[in-house]
Motif scaffolding. Sequence first.
Motif, PDB file in Angstrom:
ATOM      1  N   ALA A  47      12.180  12.172  -5.829  1.00 35.90           N
ATOM      2  CA  ALA A  47      13.647  12.173  -5.815  1.00 35.90           C
ATOM      3  C   ALA A  47      14.257  11.459  -7.023  1.00 35.90           C
ATOM      4  N   THR A  49      15.940  11.166 -10.321  1.00 35.26           N
ATOM      5  CA  THR A  49      16.776  12.049 -11.135  1.00 35.26           C
ATOM      6  C   THR A  49      17.214  11.293 -12.386  1.00 35.26           C
ATOM      7  N   ASP A 122      25.918   6.427 -11.243  1.00 38.45           N
ATOM      8  CA  ASP A 122      24.487   6.246 -11.507  1.00 38.45           C
ATOM      9  C   ASP A 122      23.929   5.048 -10.732  1.00 38.45           C
ATOM     10  N   GLU A 125      23.603   6.037  -7.197  1.00 35.01           N
ATOM     11  CA  GLU A 125      22.464   6.939  -7.032  1.00 35.01           C
ATOM     12  C   GLU A 125      21.154   6.161  -7.029  1.00 35.01           C
ATOM     13  N   TRP A 129      18.653   5.967  -3.881  1.00 40.84           N
ATOM     14  CA  TRP A 129      17.228   6.294  -4.024  1.00 40.84           C
ATOM     15  C   TRP A 129      16.365   5.136  -3.531  1.00 40.84           C
TER      16      TRP A 129
END
Length: 144
Positions: A47, A49, A122, A125, A129
Amino acid sequence: MNQNQSGFTKQMARNIFYGGSMFFALLFAVIVFDTESRIPERSNAQAITPGVIAGKKIWETRNCIGCHTLLGEGAYFAPELGNVYKRRGGEFIKAWMQAQPTGAPHRRQMPQFNLDDQQLNDLVEFLKWTGEINTEQWPPNIEG
């Protein structure tokens, strides 16, 4: 009583020591191998990215770990953030970051990092994660 009549000789003690040392060294190697073989299934690496990578860079360059812990690693001045996304959600994290410092009395203040919208996305994210890594129940409670 001579050495042969005591029942326990230096040679026996040496054998027990070396045998025990070998047993525990092998046990340690097996445990390390088992742990290492489970990392791919637990790490959530599939996952990752570009946003997660950029968020991690923000985490590192702003020295967030200097105050916060992430999955138990870091300083203990501020809350654990390994599960902050599950606790608060992305919009809360962004609003919190933008509202710093809060000026709350008797409370250590978080600095204002002046992150733009992309940097905030970001960072969120990255924290999302991180919260999806299989940590086997760490932290032990939802509040970190």
